[in-house]
Write an enzyme that holds these catalytic residues in place. Structure first.
Site, PDB file in Angstrom:
ATOM      1  N   ASP A 122      45.923  47.833  78.847  1.00 30.90           N
ATOM      2  CA  ASP A 122      45.554  49.035  77.994  1.00 30.90           C
ATOM      3  C   ASP A 122      44.835  49.925  78.795  1.00 30.90           C
ATOM      4  O   ASP A 122      44.341  50.925  78.350  1.00 30.90           O
ATOM      5  CB  ASP A 122      44.433  48.405  77.071  1.00 30.90           C
ATOM      6  CG  ASP A 122      43.038  47.908  77.560  1.00 30.90           C
ATOM      7  OD1 ASP A 122      43.186  47.425  78.654  1.00 30.90           O
ATOM      8  OD2 ASP A 122      42.146  48.147  76.876  1.00 30.90           O
ATOM      9  N   SER A 126      44.522  43.805  76.026  1.00 30.90           N
ATOM     10  CA  SER A 126      44.257  44.080  77.557  1.00 30.90           C
ATOM     11  C   SER A 126      45.309  43.310  78.363  1.00 30.90           C
ATOM     12  O   SER A 126      46.364  43.793  78.154  1.00 30.90           O
ATOM     13  CB  SER A 126      42.764  43.653  77.813  1.00 30.90           C
ATOM     14  OG  SER A 126      42.343  43.925  79.142  1.00 30.90           O
TER      15      SER A 126
END
Length: 331
Positions: A242, A101
């Site tokens: 992401d 992330s």
């Protein structure tokens, strides 16, 4: 939770506590659990972000899945929501995202979706984790060994078609600046925004494996905000690594966080008569000002623990249609 899975999958620094061997065993365990559950060869999708370690972890996961008799559909670099969507569209039994992330490039993670595109239930995660730790199950042989099923271009196009199909308004005349965070949105955002009549420029869309989230994206809005003001743009949008969340800034460079986005969407849905339950679901991190503002608009709010999985669980249990986090996760 168990020893390996946190609230967002298995995370760690690659080469230290997240290794190729762990990824190999994780691939084996996921495929083995699905094979036992389905009674047949499972099909698993895989997507990844742009980190230098993602290729290595992808290769290890694929080898593990195939070694116990699972087939793999590798999508390459795609946003996390794309993998969830395509897992359902392709009729796969599970989907895997390789990403950490918003974290720096040396981190990475393995996140797993079920066949409906939702994160794995705790009970299934525990089964997978037990198999990872014991590493005792038979290898496939002969014709039972898994294979790769390709089709990246068509899959990416299907996801972009899906996103574009959700836009009802006319964006003509808007000047938009998009920060791709040198991450997964670099693979989809230019083509997606290019389908609309707005004027759109992109920054931080040249990933090199180590520059993901590096002073850019949703955790570093300053650069985007400055460029929006200097360039006379109407809005700036910043994805995380992401691309499962984004934040924005207005023409003056002021931040538009998840609370503001949820408020705008909830009000719009209420106006259209489609705000089921007249409720927005947020986490305990949401600003009190958001709660009060929603009350002033006649909209109820429910709070959950921090984490988009808990927001989604509440929404599914109660039939609510809008929710998210201040950090930019919107469901």
């Amino acid at each position: 939770m168990g020893k390996l899975f946190g609230t967002d999958g298995i995370r760690g620094v690659v080469g230290e506590n997240l290794t190729a061997d762990l990824a190999f065993r994780t691939g084996k365990a996921i495929a083995a659990v699905l094979k036992e559950e389905k009674g047949r060869k499972p099909a698993i999708t895989i997507g990844k972000d742009t980190r230098i370690s993602s290729d290595m972890l992808e290769s290890a996961l694929i080898a593990g899945i195939c070694s116990v008799g699972g087939d793999v559909m590798p999508f390459g670099v795609l946003p996390t929501p794309a993998v969830a969507y395509l897992t359902v569209l392709k009729g796969a039994d599970a989907g895997i995202v390789i990403s950490a992330s918003h974290n720096p490039y040396e981190h990475n993670g393995i996140k797993v979706f079920n066949e409906k595109g939702y994160k794995l239930p705790d009970a299934i995660e525990e089964q997978v984790e037990e198999k990872i730790l014991t590493d005792i199950y038979p290898a496939a042989t002969h014709g039972e060994i898994g294979v790769l099923r390709h089709g990246l271009r068509q899959s990416r196009e299907a996801y972009i078609d899906h996103l574009a199909g959700t836009i009802e308004g006319d964006l003509s005349g808007l000047r938009v600046l998009v920060d791709c965070s040198n991450g997964a949105s670099s693979a989809t955002a230019p083509e997606l925004f290019g389908r609309f009549r707005c004027f759109c420029d992109f920054i931080h869309r040249e990933p090199d494996g180590v520059n993901i989230n590096d002073h850019c994206g949703s955790t570093h809005l300053d650069d985007l905000a400055q460029k929006v003001v200097a360039g006379g743009y109407d809005i700036g949008v910043a994805f995380d690594g992401d691309a499962d969340r984004c934040l924005a800034c207005d023409e003056l460079g002021h931040e538009i966080d998840g609370d503001k986005v949820i408020a705008l969407l909830a009000m719009n849905m209420k106006e259209k008569g489609c705000l089921d339950g007249n409720t927005a679901v947020v986490t305990v991190m949401s600003n009190l000002g958001f709660i009060k503002f929603m009350e002033s608009q006649g909209i109820h709010t429910e709070k959950t623990a921090v984490g988009d999985r808990y927001v989604l669980e509440n929404m599914r249990e109660n039939g609510y249609v809008i929710g998210g986090e201040q950090s930019g996760h919107i469901i």
